[in-house]
Design an enzyme around this catalytic site. Structure first.
Site, PDB file in Angstrom:
ATOM      1  N   ASP A  33       0.854  -1.197   0.000  1.00  0.00           N
ATOM      2  CA  ASP A  33       0.000   0.000   0.000  1.00  0.00           C
ATOM      3  C   ASP A  33       0.887   1.243   0.000  1.00  0.00           C
ATOM      4  O   ASP A  33       1.884   1.322   0.719  1.00  0.00           O
ATOM      5  CB  ASP A  33      -0.913   0.006   1.227  1.00  0.00           C
ATOM      6  CG  ASP A  33      -2.044   1.015   1.077  1.00  0.00           C
ATOM      7  OD1 ASP A  33      -3.209   0.589   0.976  1.00  0.00           O
ATOM      8  OD2 ASP A  33      -1.764   2.234   1.074  1.00  0.00           O
ATOM      9  N   ASN A  90     -13.040  -3.070   2.738  1.00  0.00           N
ATOM     10  CA  ASN A  90     -13.930  -1.916   2.893  1.00  0.00           C
ATOM     11  C   ASN A  90     -14.905  -1.910   1.726  1.00  0.00           C
ATOM     12  O   ASN A  90     -14.480  -1.947   0.569  1.00  0.00           O
ATOM     13  CB  ASN A  90     -13.116  -0.617   2.892  1.00  0.00           C
ATOM     14  CG  ASN A  90     -12.158  -0.529   4.071  1.00  0.00           C
ATOM     15  OD1 ASN A  90     -12.451  -1.026   5.149  1.00  0.00           O
ATOM     16  ND2 ASN A  90     -11.011   0.090   3.860  1.00  0.00           N
ATOM     17  N   VAL A  99     -11.026   3.170  -3.345  1.00  0.00           N
ATOM     18  CA  VAL A  99     -10.683   2.679  -4.686  1.00  0.00           C
ATOM     19  C   VAL A  99     -11.711   1.611  -5.058  1.00  0.00           C
ATOM     20  O   VAL A  99     -11.833   0.596  -4.365  1.00  0.00           O
ATOM     21  CB  VAL A  99      -9.254   2.112  -4.747  1.00  0.00           C
ATOM     22  CG1 VAL A  99      -8.978   1.529  -6.130  1.00  0.00           C
ATOM     23  CG2 VAL A  99      -8.227   3.188  -4.397  1.00  0.00           C
ATOM     24  N   HIS A 103     -10.601  -5.055  -3.252  1.00  0.00           N
ATOM     25  CA  HIS A 103      -9.278  -5.418  -2.739  1.00  0.00           C
ATOM     26  C   HIS A 103      -9.380  -5.683  -1.248  1.00  0.00           C
ATOM     27  O   HIS A 103     -10.316  -5.226  -0.585  1.00  0.00           O
ATOM     28  CB  HIS A 103      -8.269  -4.285  -3.004  1.00  0.00           C
ATOM     29  CG  HIS A 103      -8.723  -2.969  -2.444  1.00  0.00           C
ATOM     30  ND1 HIS A 103      -9.630  -2.160  -3.106  1.00  0.00           N
ATOM     31  CD2 HIS A 103      -8.437  -2.339  -1.281  1.00  0.00           C
ATOM     32  CE1 HIS A 103      -9.870  -1.084  -2.367  1.00  0.00           C
ATOM     33  NE2 HIS A 103      -9.166  -1.170  -1.245  1.00  0.00           N
ATOM     34  N   HIS A 105      -7.117  -5.622   2.413  1.00  0.00           N
ATOM     35  CA  HIS A 105      -5.928  -5.117   3.088  1.00  0.00           C
ATOM     36  C   HIS A 105      -5.385  -6.208   4.019  1.00  0.00           C
ATOM     37  O   HIS A 105      -6.163  -6.813   4.766  1.00  0.00           O
ATOM     38  CB  HIS A 105      -6.270  -3.910   3.973  1.00  0.00           C
ATOM     39  CG  HIS A 105      -6.858  -2.744   3.232  1.00  0.00           C
ATOM     40  ND1 HIS A 105      -6.136  -1.603   2.967  1.00  0.00           N
ATOM     41  CD2 HIS A 105      -8.089  -2.533   2.708  1.00  0.00           C
ATOM     42  CE1 HIS A 105      -6.908  -0.728   2.315  1.00  0.00           C
ATOM     43  NE2 HIS A 105      -8.098  -1.276   2.151  1.00  0.00           N
TER      44      HIS A 105
HETATM   45  P1  AMP Z   1      -9.777   1.483   0.379  1.00  0.00           P
HETATM   46  O1  AMP Z   1      -9.879   2.768   1.147  1.00  0.00           O
HETATM   47  O2  AMP Z   1     -10.183   0.252   1.135  1.00  0.00           O
HETATM   48  O3  AMP Z   1     -10.476   1.596  -0.952  1.00  0.00           O
HETATM   49  O4  AMP Z   1      -8.244   1.264   0.106  1.00  0.00           O
HETATM   50  C1  AMP Z   1      -7.558   1.861  -0.933  1.00  0.00           C
HETATM   51  C2  AMP Z   1      -6.099   1.742  -0.595  1.00  0.00           C
HETATM   52  O5  AMP Z   1      -5.360   1.881  -1.786  1.00  0.00           O
HETATM   53  C3  AMP Z   1      -5.603   2.800   0.368  1.00  0.00           C
HETATM   54  O6  AMP Z   1      -5.030   2.172   1.508  1.00  0.00           O
HETATM   55  C4  AMP Z   1      -4.575   3.573  -0.447  1.00  0.00           C
HETATM   56  O7  AMP Z   1      -3.471   3.972   0.327  1.00  0.00           O
HETATM   57  C5  AMP Z   1      -4.174   2.552  -1.485  1.00  0.00           C
HETATM   58  N1  AMP Z   1      -3.697   3.072  -2.743  1.00  0.00           N
HETATM   59  C6  AMP Z   1      -4.256   4.051  -3.502  1.00  0.00           C
HETATM   60  N2  AMP Z   1      -3.551   4.236  -4.623  1.00  0.00           N
HETATM   61  C7  AMP Z   1      -2.508   3.352  -4.591  1.00  0.00           C
HETATM   62  C8  AMP Z   1      -1.424   3.053  -5.452  1.00  0.00           C
HETATM   63  N3  AMP Z   1      -1.251   3.709  -6.617  1.00  0.00           N
HETATM   64  N4  AMP Z   1      -0.549   2.088  -5.085  1.00  0.00           N
HETATM   65  C9  AMP Z   1      -0.717   1.437  -3.925  1.00  0.00           C
HETATM   66  N5  AMP Z   1      -1.728   1.656  -3.064  1.00  0.00           N
HETATM   67  C10 AMP Z   1      -2.603   2.612  -3.382  1.00  0.00           C
END
Ligand code: AMP
Ligand code: ZN
Length: 117
Positions: A33, A90, A99, A103, A105
């Site tokens: 992340d 989430n 995003v 996915h 975590h």
């Molecule tokens: P969520 O809030 O569950 O949708 O998680 C999205 C996660 O993606 C967050 O923890 C961000 O820090 C991570 N994230 C966003 N863009 C990138 C990226 N380009 N590379 C790696 N992680 C990312």
């Protein structure tokens, strides 16, 4: 496989956006992340573009299982399996999703609070 041009995780999967890949197989990838919330913070991302967990159906049973087996193996590789870790999904805005490519975590390396914020 469905690809979304404007989806950052599809772009990472395709190799069009840089990311630190720590694992990949035919169904998923795992990356670091970019804003880690714990000493270990990996994202396990199915290759198939599904916006949220609400898009899962019975055809995704094997994929969902593969995610948790990957999490287990990655936790072992990182040496955090015994001390403990957390796997988080989430779903949608109030669930904390930012995003919209589903996915999971994998968080570890510090004590996890309960309940989560
Ligand atoms: P969520 O809030 O569950 O949708 O998680 C999205 C996660 O993606 C967050 O923890 C961000 O820090 C991570 N994230 C966003 N863009 C990138 C990226 N380009 N590379 C790696 N992680 C990312
Ligand atoms: Zn996507």
């Amino acid at each position: 496989m469905t690809r979304m041009r404007d989806c950052i995780f599809c772009r990472i999967i395709e190799g069009n956006l840089p990311a630190s890949r720590v694992y990949e197989d035919e169904t998923l990838i795992a990356i670091e992340d970019v804003h880690p919330q714990a000493p270990t913070h990996l994202l396990i991302i199915p290759r198939q573009h599904l916006a949220t967990a609400q898009d899962f159906d019975s055809s995704h049973r094997q994929l969902i299982g593969s995610v948790f087996l990957a999490a287990k193996r990655l936790a072992e590789e990182r040496g955090v399996a015994e001390q403990g870790y957390r796997v988080v999904l989430n779903c949608n805005r109030a669930g904390g999703q930012t995003v919209f490519h589903v996915h999971f975590h994998l968080l570890a390396g510090r004590p996890m609070r309960w309940p989560p914020g």
